[in-house]
Design a protein around this motif. Structure first.
Motif, PDB file in Angstrom:
ATOM      1  N   LEU A 185     -22.024  13.266  57.994  1.00 46.27           N
ATOM      2  CA  LEU A 185     -20.592  13.371  58.243  1.00 46.27           C
ATOM      3  C   LEU A 185     -20.383  14.211  59.494  1.00 46.27           C
ATOM      4  N   THR A 186     -19.359  13.896  60.262  1.00 45.32           N
ATOM      5  CA  THR A 186     -19.086  14.672  61.467  1.00 45.32           C
ATOM      6  C   THR A 186     -17.644  15.155  61.498  1.00 45.32           C
ATOM      7  N   GLY A 187     -17.473  16.302  62.122  1.00 44.30           N
ATOM      8  CA  GLY A 187     -16.146  16.840  62.425  1.00 44.30           C
ATOM      9  C   GLY A 187     -16.246  17.492  63.787  1.00 44.30           C
ATOM     10  N   ILE A 188     -16.060  16.712  64.823  1.00 39.18           N
ATOM     11  CA  ILE A 188     -16.304  17.164  66.196  1.00 39.18           C
ATOM     12  C   ILE A 188     -15.030  17.019  67.011  1.00 39.18           C
ATOM     13  N   GLY A 189     -14.524  18.116  67.513  1.00 41.92           N
ATOM     14  CA  GLY A 189     -13.423  18.040  68.461  1.00 41.92           C
ATOM     15  C   GLY A 189     -12.054  18.000  67.818  1.00 41.92           C
ATOM     16  N   HIS A 190     -11.075  17.678  68.638  1.00 41.96           N
ATOM     17  CA  HIS A 190      -9.681  17.643  68.212  1.00 41.96           C
ATOM     18  C   HIS A 190      -9.233  16.204  67.966  1.00 41.96           C
ATOM     19  N   GLU A 191      -7.951  16.041  67.716  1.00 44.14           N
ATOM     20  CA  GLU A 191      -7.398  14.752  67.304  1.00 44.14           C
ATOM     21  C   GLU A 191      -7.679  13.622  68.295  1.00 44.14           C
ATOM     22  N   ILE A 192      -7.729  13.937  69.591  1.00 39.43           N
ATOM     23  CA  ILE A 192      -7.841  12.856  70.583  1.00 39.43           C
ATOM     24  C   ILE A 192      -9.285  12.438  70.826  1.00 39.43           C
ATOM     25  N   ASN A 193     -10.253  13.180  70.295  1.00 35.64           N
ATOM     26  CA  ASN A 193     -11.653  12.919  70.618  1.00 35.64           C
ATOM     27  C   ASN A 193     -12.366  12.146  69.514  1.00 35.64           C
ATOM     28  N   THR A 194     -13.032  11.050  69.877  1.00 39.99           N
ATOM     29  CA  THR A 194     -13.977  10.370  68.994  1.00 39.99           C
ATOM     30  C   THR A 194     -15.247  10.158  69.796  1.00 39.99           C
ATOM     31  N   THR A 195     -16.327  10.789  69.370  1.00 37.35           N
ATOM     32  CA  THR A 195     -17.577  10.735  70.131  1.00 37.35           C
ATOM     33  C   THR A 195     -18.476   9.620  69.617  1.00 37.35           C
ATOM     34  N   VAL A 196     -19.536   9.328  70.374  1.00 40.29           N
ATOM     35  CA  VAL A 196     -20.536   8.352  69.942  1.00 40.29           C
ATOM     36  C   VAL A 196     -21.213   8.827  68.656  1.00 40.29           C
ATOM     37  N   THR A 197     -21.421  10.129  68.532  1.00 38.19           N
ATOM     38  CA  THR A 197     -21.990  10.683  67.298  1.00 38.19           C
ATOM     39  C   THR A 197     -21.092  10.381  66.101  1.00 38.19           C
ATOM     40  N   ASP A 198     -19.774  10.508  66.279  1.00 37.58           N
ATOM     41  CA  ASP A 198     -18.827  10.138  65.213  1.00 37.58           C
ATOM     42  C   ASP A 198     -19.002   8.677  64.815  1.00 37.58           C
ATOM     43  N   LEU A 199     -19.136   7.814  65.808  1.00 39.00           N
ATOM     44  CA  LEU A 199     -19.233   6.380  65.532  1.00 39.00           C
ATOM     45  C   LEU A 199     -20.526   6.023  64.802  1.00 39.00           C
ATOM     46  N   ALA A 200     -21.587   6.813  65.036  1.00 39.72           N
ATOM     47  CA  ALA A 200     -22.863   6.559  64.365  1.00 39.72           C
ATOM     48  C   ALA A 200     -22.906   7.142  62.955  1.00 39.72           C
ATOM     49  N   ALA A 201     -22.005   8.075  62.662  1.00 38.00           N
ATOM     50  CA  ALA A 201     -22.032   8.771  61.377  1.00 38.00           C
ATOM     51  C   ALA A 201     -21.581   7.870  60.231  1.00 38.00           C
ATOM     52  N   HIS A 202     -21.934   8.276  59.028  1.00 34.10           N
ATOM     53  CA  HIS A 202     -21.453   7.594  57.826  1.00 34.10           C
ATOM     54  C   HIS A 202     -19.935   7.665  57.756  1.00 34.10           C
ATOM     55  N   THR A 203     -19.401   8.862  57.946  1.00 34.73           N
ATOM     56  CA  THR A 203     -17.961   9.128  57.895  1.00 34.73           C
ATOM     57  C   THR A 203     -17.656  10.212  58.912  1.00 34.73           C
ATOM     58  N   PHE A 204     -16.549  10.090  59.639  1.00 36.02           N
ATOM     59  CA  PHE A 204     -16.187  11.179  60.536  1.00 36.02           C
ATOM     60  C   PHE A 204     -14.743  11.610  60.298  1.00 36.02           C
ATOM     61  N   ALA A 205     -14.532  12.899  60.488  1.00 35.90           N
ATOM     62  CA  ALA A 205     -13.202  13.490  60.435  1.00 35.90           C
ATOM     63  C   ALA A 205     -12.945  14.146  61.794  1.00 35.90           C
ATOM     64  N   LYS A 206     -11.700  14.500  62.052  1.00 35.93           N
ATOM     65  CA  LYS A 206     -11.353  14.958  63.393  1.00 35.93           C
ATOM     66  C   LYS A 206     -11.685  16.423  63.649  1.00 35.93           C
ATOM     67  N   THR A 207     -11.783  17.240  62.620  1.00 36.23           N
ATOM     68  CA  THR A 207     -11.998  18.673  62.814  1.00 36.23           C
ATOM     69  C   THR A 207     -12.957  19.207  61.752  1.00 36.23           C
ATOM     70  N   PRO A 208     -13.511  20.399  61.946  1.00 35.55           N
ATOM     71  CA  PRO A 208     -14.340  21.022  60.907  1.00 35.55           C
ATOM     72  C   PRO A 208     -13.592  21.181  59.587  1.00 35.55           C
ATOM     73  N   THR A 209     -12.336  21.591  59.645  1.00 33.68           N
ATOM     74  CA  THR A 209     -11.535  21.747  58.424  1.00 33.68           C
ATOM     75  C   THR A 209     -11.358  20.409  57.716  1.00 33.68           C
TER      76      THR A 209
END
Length: 209
Positions: free
Chosen positions: A175-199
């Motif tokens: 799972l990933t939580g990288i960056g703010h609302e406007i950012n979606t990284t390649v790591t996010d796209l490869a993850a099982h599930t991604f959220a926008k922030t650590p929280t």
């Protein structure tokens, strides 16, 4: 002068090794020893931002074609993911936001931290090694990669083929939580599930439990 131009640009970024730039300057010739110098007078930030975006799109297309972006999504996410392998910088804002959200839940989460450098030239290798380290552990439910927000250039280390392949190679769902609302990284796209922030990724886990 160059840094001032970059700070004023939309989606400002910092110069670093490995990014393409378009510079305005003049050639200076010093006749006593035949030295040629290029004196930089300006920079075109739109060019660099465009190159970053183009490189990112080419990488996404390549990883989609080879199945890297789908592989981790095929791993079943445990119903009660309480044992978490965490990849982040220790005592960073991302670390504290994530841990605070888990603590507030009152559930029995157990977190195993693999410290990593989360920006700069050492980020890619550091995150890959942290993922490998956690995959050598037995009995985890899920891995989480998280950091706070930043500029496009600061987050560009997560637009990484090596990190995406490390996520795909993981035996645990990532799972990933990288960056703010406007950012979606390649790591996010490869993850099982991604959220926008650590929280947000912590809230996802709490909700799952």
């Amino acid at each position: 002068k160059i840094e001032a131009v970059l700070k004023k640009a939309e989606n400002s970024f910092e110069l670093k090794d490995g990014i393409a730039v378009k510079l305005l300057g003049k050639v200076d010739y010093y006749s006593p020893n035949g030295t040629l110098s290029f004196i930089v007078e300006g920079i075109d930030p739109v060019y660099t931002l465009g190159k970053i975006a183009q490189d990112r799109q080419r990488l996404i297309a390549e990883l989609a074609k080879t199945g890297v972006l789908q592989k981790n999504k095929n791993i079943e996410l445990p119903l009660v993911p309480l044992r978490i392998g965490l990849v982040t910088a220790f005592d960073s804002a991302a670390y504290n936001d994530f841990m605070d959200e888990l603590r507030k839940s009152g559930y029995g989460f157990k977190v195993f931290l693999a410290r990593a450098v989360m920006q700069g030239k050492n980020c890619e290798a550091s995150v890959c090694e942290a993922l490998r380290e956690l995959n050598r552990m037995e009995g985890l439910d899920v891995l989480v990669v998280t950091r706070g927000g930043g500029s496009i250039a600061e987050l560009s280390c997560f637009d990484s083929k090596a990190i995406a392949e490390a996520v795909a190679a993981s035996r645990y769902p990532v799972l990933t939580g990288i960056g703010h609302e406007i950012n979606t990284t390649v790591t996010d796209l490869a993850a099982h599930t991604f959220a926008k922030t650590p929280t947000a990724v912590a809230q996802f886990l709490v909700g799952r439990v």
